[in-house]
Design a protein around this motif. Structure first.
Motif, PDB file in Angstrom:
ATOM      1  N   GLU A   1       0.801  -1.225   0.000  1.00 60.31           N
ATOM      2  CA  GLU A   1       0.000   0.000   0.000  1.00 60.31           C
ATOM      3  C   GLU A   1       0.837   1.280   0.000  1.00 60.31           C
ATOM      4  N   VAL A   2       1.912   1.316   0.769  1.00 62.11           N
ATOM      5  CA  VAL A   2       2.748   2.509   0.872  1.00 62.11           C
ATOM      6  C   VAL A   2       4.046   2.341   0.073  1.00 62.11           C
ATOM      7  N   ALA A   3       4.518   1.124  -0.044  1.00 63.07           N
ATOM      8  CA  ALA A   3       5.768   0.857  -0.779  1.00 63.07           C
ATOM      9  C   ALA A   3       5.652   1.314  -2.224  1.00 63.07           C
ATOM     10  N   GLN A   4       6.726   1.903  -2.728  1.00 58.75           N
ATOM     11  CA  GLN A   4       6.765   2.361  -4.113  1.00 58.75           C
ATOM     12  C   GLN A   4       8.130   2.093  -4.703  1.00 58.75           C
ATOM     13  N   THR A   5       8.228   2.211  -6.011  1.00 58.21           N
ATOM     14  CA  THR A   5       9.511   2.096  -6.686  1.00 58.21           C
ATOM     15  C   THR A   5      10.368   3.304  -6.322  1.00 58.21           C
ATOM     16  N   HIS A   6      11.604   3.047  -5.957  1.00 61.92           N
ATOM     17  CA  HIS A   6      12.517   4.122  -5.577  1.00 61.92           C
ATOM     18  C   HIS A   6      13.545   4.375  -6.674  1.00 61.92           C
ATOM     19  N   THR A   7      13.853   5.655  -6.853  1.00 60.00           N
ATOM     20  CA  THR A   7      14.855   6.062  -7.838  1.00 60.00           C
ATOM     21  C   THR A   7      15.986   6.866  -7.206  1.00 60.00           C
ATOM     22  N   GLY A   8      15.804   7.291  -5.969  1.00 58.10           N
ATOM     23  CA  GLY A   8      16.825   8.033  -5.240  1.00 58.10           C
ATOM     24  C   GLY A   8      17.200   7.269  -3.982  1.00 58.10           C
ATOM     25  N   TRP A   9      18.463   7.396  -3.574  1.00 58.70           N
ATOM     26  CA  TRP A   9      18.972   6.538  -2.505  1.00 58.70           C
ATOM     27  C   TRP A   9      19.722   7.323  -1.443  1.00 58.70           C
ATOM     28  N   GLN A  10      19.538   6.924  -0.207  1.00 61.09           N
ATOM     29  CA  GLN A  10      20.341   7.448   0.885  1.00 61.09           C
ATOM     30  C   GLN A  10      21.755   6.879   0.759  1.00 61.09           C
ATOM     31  N   ASP A  11      22.734   7.638   1.231  1.00 63.10           N
ATOM     32  CA  ASP A  11      24.122   7.172   1.228  1.00 63.10           C
ATOM     33  C   ASP A  11      24.311   6.272   2.444  1.00 63.10           C
ATOM     34  N   ARG A  12      23.784   5.074   2.321  1.00 65.55           N
ATOM     35  CA  ARG A  12      23.753   4.128   3.433  1.00 65.55           C
ATOM     36  C   ARG A  12      23.953   2.728   2.847  1.00 65.55           C
ATOM     37  N   PRO A  13      25.000   2.027   3.227  1.00 62.37           N
ATOM     38  CA  PRO A  13      25.289   0.735   2.605  1.00 62.37           C
ATOM     39  C   PRO A  13      24.274  -0.348   2.988  1.00 62.37           C
ATOM     40  N   VAL A  14      24.210  -1.362   2.132  1.00 60.28           N
ATOM     41  CA  VAL A  14      23.402  -2.551   2.404  1.00 60.28           C
ATOM     42  C   VAL A  14      24.373  -3.689   2.690  1.00 60.28           C
ATOM     43  N   ALA A  15      24.267  -4.270   3.859  1.00 58.65           N
ATOM     44  CA  ALA A  15      25.178  -5.336   4.259  1.00 58.65           C
ATOM     45  C   ALA A  15      24.960  -6.587   3.410  1.00 58.65           C
ATOM     46  N   PRO A  16      26.031  -7.244   2.975  1.00 58.31           N
ATOM     47  CA  PRO A  16      25.884  -8.494   2.231  1.00 58.31           C
ATOM     48  C   PRO A  16      25.046  -9.536   2.980  1.00 58.31           C
ATOM     49  N   ALA A  17      25.139  -9.547   4.303  1.00 58.46           N
ATOM     50  CA  ALA A  17      24.340 -10.504   5.081  1.00 58.46           C
ATOM     51  C   ALA A  17      22.845 -10.241   4.903  1.00 58.46           C
ATOM     52  N   LEU A  18      22.457  -8.977   4.745  1.00 63.97           N
ATOM     53  CA  LEU A  18      21.053  -8.657   4.516  1.00 63.97           C
ATOM     54  C   LEU A  18      20.611  -9.125   3.132  1.00 63.97           C
ATOM     55  N   LEU A  19      21.469  -8.971   2.130  1.00 64.79           N
ATOM     56  CA  LEU A  19      21.151  -9.465   0.792  1.00 64.79           C
ATOM     57  C   LEU A  19      20.959 -10.976   0.812  1.00 64.79           C
ATOM     58  N   GLU A  20      21.798 -11.663   1.564  1.00 67.37           N
ATOM     59  CA  GLU A  20      21.652 -13.115   1.707  1.00 67.37           C
ATOM     60  C   GLU A  20      20.327 -13.459   2.384  1.00 67.37           C
ATOM     61  N   GLN A  21      19.963 -12.686   3.384  1.00 67.12           N
ATOM     62  CA  GLN A  21      18.699 -12.908   4.086  1.00 67.12           C
ATOM     63  C   GLN A  21      17.505 -12.704   3.143  1.00 67.12           C
ATOM     64  N   VAL A  22      17.582 -11.684   2.290  1.00 70.09           N
ATOM     65  CA  VAL A  22      16.510 -11.442   1.319  1.00 70.09           C
ATOM     66  C   VAL A  22      16.332 -12.661   0.415  1.00 70.09           C
ATOM     67  N   LEU A  23      17.424 -13.161  -0.127  1.00 68.94           N
ATOM     68  CA  LEU A  23      17.330 -14.299  -1.033  1.00 68.94           C
ATOM     69  C   LEU A  23      16.869 -15.555  -0.305  1.00 68.94           C
ATOM     70  N   ASP A  24      17.334 -15.741   0.931  1.00 67.65           N
ATOM     71  CA  ASP A  24      16.887 -16.897   1.712  1.00 67.65           C
ATOM     72  C   ASP A  24      15.389 -16.869   1.964  1.00 67.65           C
ATOM     73  N   LEU A  25      14.831 -15.681   2.119  1.00 63.56           N
ATOM     74  CA  LEU A  25      13.382 -15.553   2.306  1.00 63.56           C
ATOM     75  C   LEU A  25      12.654 -15.740   0.978  1.00 63.56           C
ATOM     76  N   ALA A  26      13.164 -15.125  -0.075  1.00 59.96           N
ATOM     77  CA  ALA A  26      12.498 -15.197  -1.380  1.00 59.96           C
ATOM     78  C   ALA A  26      12.426 -16.614  -1.919  1.00 59.96           C
ATOM     79  N   LYS A  27      13.428 -17.425  -1.650  1.00 58.95           N
ATOM     80  CA  LYS A  27      13.443 -18.778  -2.214  1.00 58.95           C
ATOM     81  C   LYS A  27      12.378 -19.683  -1.605  1.00 58.95           C
ATOM     82  N   MET A  28      11.721 -19.227  -0.564  1.00 57.04           N
ATOM     83  CA  MET A  28      10.681 -20.039   0.072  1.00 57.04           C
ATOM     84  C   MET A  28       9.357 -20.008  -0.682  1.00 57.04           C
ATOM     85  N   GLY A  29       9.190 -19.069  -1.613  1.00 55.17           N
ATOM     86  CA  GLY A  29       7.962 -19.003  -2.396  1.00 55.17           C
ATOM     87  C   GLY A  29       7.858 -20.179  -3.355  1.00 55.17           C
ATOM     88  N   PRO A  30       6.636 -20.560  -3.725  1.00 53.23           N
ATOM     89  CA  PRO A  30       6.459 -21.729  -4.590  1.00 53.23           C
ATOM     90  C   PRO A  30       6.863 -21.480  -6.037  1.00 53.23           C
TER      91      PRO A  30
END
Length: 195
Positions: A14-43
């Motif tokens: 409902e509130v989430a939207q496509t983003h085109t601008g970014w804060q200067d804040r890194p994304v930890a590789p461990a978080l990227l791994e967590q995203v993929l680990d969650l996504a792979k659970m879908g059928p």
């Protein structure tokens, strides 16, 4: 399971939207791994799991990606803390004995490249949708896009693997001041019918 509360629906849809601008804040590789680990659970069909992802974060990797980007997507992609190259594996069927152990279904794809491609693309795209939802659920903003040269991305990143590039997703913590007003959505009656 109970339904998500409104806050969860807001976070994912409902509130989430496509983003085109970014804060200067890194994304930890461990978080990227967590995203993929969650996504792979879908059928996926027969648990095919053809999604493959290359995360582009380093300055060197961003420099390899830059020549493939369209003019309108270059700056936002270079500014994003991470860019996910969403691919699908045309040889996903090689993993089916492990992923679908109760029956050998790999023969239905072996030596049938068009059948394998159709399944890889459909189920890989489905998994990419789960990936966006997983990223949002874990607090990341997403900017999926198709304005790039797939051939150049493949040449720069696939190293001969039997994968195909589907689309890109910029990931990070969005700059809310650069979010465009939400575009309209079609109403139910123009999208569906109940028979």
């Amino acid at each position: 399971m109970p339904a998500l509360p409104q806050a969860g629906l807001d976070l994912l849809f409902e509130v989430a939207q496509t983003h085109t601008g970014w804060q200067d804040r890194p994304v930890a590789p461990a978080l990227l791994e967590q995203v993929l680990d969650l996504a792979k659970m879908g059928p996926t069909a027969m648990n095919q799991q053809p999604l493959r992802v290359i995360f582009v974060q380093s300055t060197e990797a961003k420099a390899r990606l830059a020549p493939a980007m369209s003019k309108g997507n270059l700056d936002k992609t270079m500014a994003a803390p991470a860019t996910a190259i969403m691919c699908y594996d045309l040889e996903f069927w090689r993993n089916l004995p492990e992923l679908w152990p109760h029956a050998d279904v790999s023969a239905g794809f072996r030596d049938k490249p068009e059948v394998a491609r159709d399944n890889a693309q459909r189920n890989g795209t489905l998994q990419a949708g789960y990936f966006i939802m997983a990223a949002r659920a874990l607090g990341l903003d997403c900017g999926p896009m198709g304005g790039f040269d797939r051939g150049k991305v493949a040449a720069a990143f696939l190293d001969g693997r039997p994968w195909e590039v589907n689309f890109l997703i910029n990931l990070g913590y969005g700059d809310a001041s650069r979010v465009h007003p939400r575009n309209p959505r079609l109403p139910f009656a123009r999208m569906a019918e109940v028979l």
